[in-house]
Enzyme design. Structure first.
Site, PDB file in Angstrom:
ATOM      1  N   SER A 161      -2.579   3.983   5.637  1.00  0.00           N
ATOM      2  CA  SER A 161      -3.988   4.077   5.264  1.00  0.00           C
ATOM      3  C   SER A 161      -4.884   4.366   6.468  1.00  0.00           C
ATOM      4  O   SER A 161      -5.884   5.074   6.353  1.00  0.00           O
ATOM      5  CB  SER A 161      -4.445   2.787   4.569  1.00  0.00           C
ATOM      6  OG  SER A 161      -4.308   1.673   5.437  1.00  0.00           O
ATOM      7  N   ASP A 188      -4.550  -3.530   7.374  1.00  0.00           N
ATOM      8  CA  ASP A 188      -3.689  -3.572   8.546  1.00  0.00           C
ATOM      9  C   ASP A 188      -3.505  -2.156   9.098  1.00  0.00           C
ATOM     10  O   ASP A 188      -3.957  -1.177   8.495  1.00  0.00           O
ATOM     11  CB  ASP A 188      -2.330  -4.204   8.208  1.00  0.00           C
ATOM     12  CG  ASP A 188      -1.575  -3.430   7.132  1.00  0.00           C
ATOM     13  OD1 ASP A 188      -1.984  -2.294   6.808  1.00  0.00           O
ATOM     14  OD2 ASP A 188      -0.578  -3.948   6.611  1.00  0.00           O
ATOM     15  N   ASP A 248      -0.558   0.360  10.126  1.00  0.00           N
ATOM     16  CA  ASP A 248       0.867   0.688  10.194  1.00  0.00           C
ATOM     17  C   ASP A 248       1.099   1.479  11.474  1.00  0.00           C
ATOM     18  O   ASP A 248       0.485   2.533  11.684  1.00  0.00           O
ATOM     19  CB  ASP A 248       1.278   1.514   8.975  1.00  0.00           C
ATOM     20  CG  ASP A 248       1.164   0.719   7.693  1.00  0.00           C
ATOM     21  OD1 ASP A 248       1.655  -0.417   7.659  1.00  0.00           O
ATOM     22  OD2 ASP A 248       0.562   1.229   6.729  1.00  0.00           O
ATOM     23  N   ASP A 257       1.462  -3.859  11.493  1.00  0.00           N
ATOM     24  CA  ASP A 257       2.855  -3.748  11.057  1.00  0.00           C
ATOM     25  C   ASP A 257       3.518  -2.732  11.975  1.00  0.00           C
ATOM     26  O   ASP A 257       3.197  -1.537  11.920  1.00  0.00           O
ATOM     27  CB  ASP A 257       2.947  -3.273   9.607  1.00  0.00           C
ATOM     28  CG  ASP A 257       2.646  -4.373   8.611  1.00  0.00           C
ATOM     29  OD1 ASP A 257       2.351  -5.502   9.046  1.00  0.00           O
ATOM     30  OD2 ASP A 257       2.694  -4.113   7.397  1.00  0.00           O
ATOM     31  N   LYS A 268      -6.475   2.489  -4.601  1.00  0.00           N
ATOM     32  CA  LYS A 268      -5.872   1.362  -3.890  1.00  0.00           C
ATOM     33  C   LYS A 268      -6.491   0.029  -4.317  1.00  0.00           C
ATOM     34  O   LYS A 268      -5.766  -0.943  -4.579  1.00  0.00           O
ATOM     35  CB  LYS A 268      -6.019   1.553  -2.371  1.00  0.00           C
ATOM     36  CG  LYS A 268      -5.060   2.577  -1.783  1.00  0.00           C
ATOM     37  CD  LYS A 268      -5.434   2.953  -0.360  1.00  0.00           C
ATOM     38  CE  LYS A 268      -5.261   1.814   0.602  1.00  0.00           C
ATOM     39  NZ  LYS A 268      -3.843   1.504   0.880  1.00  0.00           N
ATOM     40  N   TYR A 284       0.212  -3.147  -7.033  1.00  0.00           N
ATOM     41  CA  TYR A 284       0.304  -2.557  -5.695  1.00  0.00           C
ATOM     42  C   TYR A 284       1.295  -3.375  -4.883  1.00  0.00           C
ATOM     43  O   TYR A 284       0.955  -4.389  -4.291  1.00  0.00           O
ATOM     44  CB  TYR A 284      -1.068  -2.574  -5.017  1.00  0.00           C
ATOM     45  CG  TYR A 284      -1.152  -1.799  -3.709  1.00  0.00           C
ATOM     46  CD1 TYR A 284      -1.746  -0.552  -3.671  1.00  0.00           C
ATOM     47  CD2 TYR A 284      -0.652  -2.321  -2.523  1.00  0.00           C
ATOM     48  CE1 TYR A 284      -1.852   0.168  -2.485  1.00  0.00           C
ATOM     49  CE2 TYR A 284      -0.742  -1.614  -1.335  1.00  0.00           C
ATOM     50  CZ  TYR A 284      -1.345  -0.377  -1.324  1.00  0.00           C
ATOM     51  OH  TYR A 284      -1.440   0.326  -0.149  1.00  0.00           O
TER      52      TYR A 284
END
Length: 623
Positions: free
Chosen positions: A88, A99, A101, A153, A214, A223
């Site tokens: 995202s 978060d 990624d 993450d 989302k 989700y």
């Protein structure tokens, strides 16, 4: 001539109408001002600072590992590692609490063992790093942590090269050579994200659509790739495909088309943004059900665009697909109200807000399976929750045929904190019992069995054998009737009502039993003893629980045809012959007949095999 985006011509190239623009204005207002989904400048700057600090830590780590591997100081400095973002954040649809990624690319002498056992201790030494949770045995191994209020993450891709060059290009397929599956999967996260942005006709409209999808998917509890629903990449691909089919449409109209399109879509026809690429020199496995017979059983394939193309919905199962179909139908029904030209701005806003009302999961079922996890401290708790969450899909799979008969399971893809017990959270599964079935191994038995014990024993065995599991990590699995759910799971004043027991007739009727496996030893796959349930809803004579039946395809197609006919006859759905398209409700004129976009979707779904076959029908329908 219509420009092609993706594998087919667009369904419609019509421009937005004033009504569509009005609906879009209200949509953006909801996203920005009501939901606060857009990040302010200070928060964006904080993310950039955190990524810079993370990069410094990664460079120090790679330098130390290189020294330990025998490199000189000068050579160790040159080895390096690089970090990239995806998901995202890279798509530009992240919000204040999202978060990041992050991918860490390293040369071949830096291993995954170094990633988890040398980088993790370095992160733990940072005062601003909290809730550090390495998940080493996940499908894509990841280190989860919060760095100065920003959730990260972090995944690893170990390349088969000695040095990561300064001009490293993620999109050079040659870097995929000789990678293990986990490194390939991690690297393709970035490659797929960039490919999506290149394949959509209007990036801003795509971003607005995806922001709403989302938040809608999260509110409606669909989700989560881990639980067998759709993850972020899958929702992005579904959104991008609709943007390709309506390249000039406004965001509001794209959302309307999104739910119509996927309400009519007949899975397992695959969704693809581009043709599947094959590279003979690398010869990596790509999604191809004609060659791989296992892939023919994929329930709802959504194919990633970058080579090697794979199915992003490998976790989906019959239970979660049923829930998704129900949610697409609900969305289609609600967004039809946007077509009313007399809607005020407040009316339109309320339509968008109704779409994202919270799921009524805790009011929709008569029975629930509660999995509570407990740990003594924050770090252990996050590690423990992550482990249990990663195994929940296996429990859901085992509660379905052929493993468990007569039970319909619906997962809730979130864990809920206990308000009074620290470091304690619970997962929930909704259960419905088909009283026409059950365990018929003993036809002479007085009690009908709904055997959940084997599934629970398998689940506990998978948890217990994991090396992460320690004695301080505790869990409890229990069956709960709806009216006995704890108060802290509800978000308003509504509560399930206990059903009154009907008076039984004086006749010999089999009793019903729910087997939960509480007498089984943890970690052992043994047959548990039956546990009686006092809930009349589980008894044959008194049950009011509607069994989940197979979908009647002919009835569904009849309803769809009636639905389409009504839409075609609605005001504003026709155009005069010889005129250009004036509304997006009447997009194609062929052989003197008006064919709107829903009809094209219906034609393209008659005999689906893959989207390549299906999309040929789209072209034929449009002439």
């Amino acid at each position: 001539m219509k420009r092609r985006y993706g594998t087919t011509d667009p369904i419609s190239t019509a421009k937005p109408t004033p009504l569509h623009l009005k609906n879009t204005e209200a949509l953006v207002d909801v996203l920005k001002n009501t939901l606060n989904l857009y990040e302010d400048q200070d928060r964006s700057q904080k993310r950039e600072e955190v990524l810079g600090r993370l990069n410094d830590i990664v460079q120090r780590w790679s330098y130390q590992v290189s020294l330990d591997a025998g490199f000189s100081e000068g050579m160790a400095m040159e080895q390096g590692a690089k970090i990239f973002t995806f998901g995202s954040y890279r798509l530009g649809v992240h919000g204040p609490g999202s978060d990041i990624d992050t991918l860490c690319v390293v040369p071949k002498h830096i291993t995954r063992d170094d990633f988890f056992h040398k980088l993790v201790p370095m992160l733990r030494e940072e005062s601003d790093v909290r809730e550090l949770a390495p998940v080493e045995d996940a499908f894509v191994p990841v280190i989860k942590f919060t760095f100065d209020t920003v959730d990260i993450d972090l995944v690893l891709s170990q390349l088969a090269i000695s040095v990561i060059p300064d001009e490293f290009d993620l999109h050079d397929a040659n870097y995929l050579r000789n990678l293990d599956h986990k490194s390939q999967k991690s690297l393709n996260g970035c490659r797929d994200t960039d490919s999506i942005l290149k394949l959509v006709p209007n990036i801003e409209s795509f971003r607005t659509v995806l922001r709403f999808i989302k938040v809608w998917a999260k509110k409606r509890a669909v989700y989560s790739n881990v639980f067998g629903f759709l993850g972020g990449i899958s929702w992005a691909l579904l959104s991008a495909r609709v943007c390709q089919l309506y390249p000039n449409a406004s965001a509001s109209h794209l959302l309307s088309r999104f739910f119509i399109f996927y309400d009519f879509w007949r899975w397992p026809a695959a969704i693809m943004l581009t043709s599947i690429e094959k590279n003979p020199s690398l010869n990596l496995e790509v999604w191809d059900p004609t060659m791989n017979h296992k892939q023919r059983h994929d329930l709802a394939p959504i194919i990633t665009p970058a080579y090697p193309s794979m199915n992003s919905t490998y976790n989906i199962n019959h239970s979660t697909l049923r829930v998704l179909k129900k949610e697409f139908k609900r969305g289609c029904s609600i967004l039809k109200n946007l077509d009313n030209p007399n809607n005020s701005s407040e009316d339109i806003k309320n339509i968008w807000l109704k779409m994202i009302e919270d799921s009524e999961f805790f009011l929709e079922h008569q029975h629930y399976l509660k999995i509570s996890v407990e740990a003594p401290d924050e770090d252990t708790h996050k590690l423990w929750v992550g482990l249990v969450e990663s195994r929940m899909r296996q429990l859901v799979m085992r509660l379905q045929p052929p493993f468990t008969v007569g039970v319909t399971v619906t997962p809730y893809p979130y864990h809920i904190k206990h308000p009074e017990q620290p470091y304690t959270e619970s997962f929930f599964l909704g259960l419905e019992f088909d009283l026409q079935h059950g365990d018929k191994k003993d036809p002479n038995a007085k009690k009908k069995q709904f055997n959940l014990g084997d599934a629970i024993a398998f689940f506990t065995y998978k948890i217990e054998k994991n090396p992460i599991k320690t004695e301080v990590m505790k869990y409890d699995i229990s069956h709960i009737k709806a009216h006995k759910l704890p108060e802290w799971v509800f978000k308003d004043d509504r509560r399930p009502v206990k059903k009154k027991r009907k008076k039984k007739r004086k006749r010999s009727a089999p009793e019903d039993t729910l087997t939960t496996g509480k007498d089984a030893k943890e970690g052992q796959d043994v047959k548990p003893a039956a546990v009686k349930t006092e809930d009349p809803a589980v008894k044959t004579e008194d049950s009011k629980v509607a069994p989940t039946a197979a979908v009647d395809k002919s009835k569904t197609e009849q309803e769809a045809a009636t639905k389409l006919k009504m839409e075609q006859e609605a005001p504003g759905s026709a155009v005069k012959l010889g005129e250009k398209e004036t509304t997006e409700g009447a997009d194609v004129v062929k052989n003197g007949k008006i064919v709107n976009d829903e009809v094209v979707i219906q034609k393209l779904l008659k005999k689906p095999k893959t989207e390549l076959n299906v999309e040929k029908k789209l072209q034929q329908a449009q002439g």
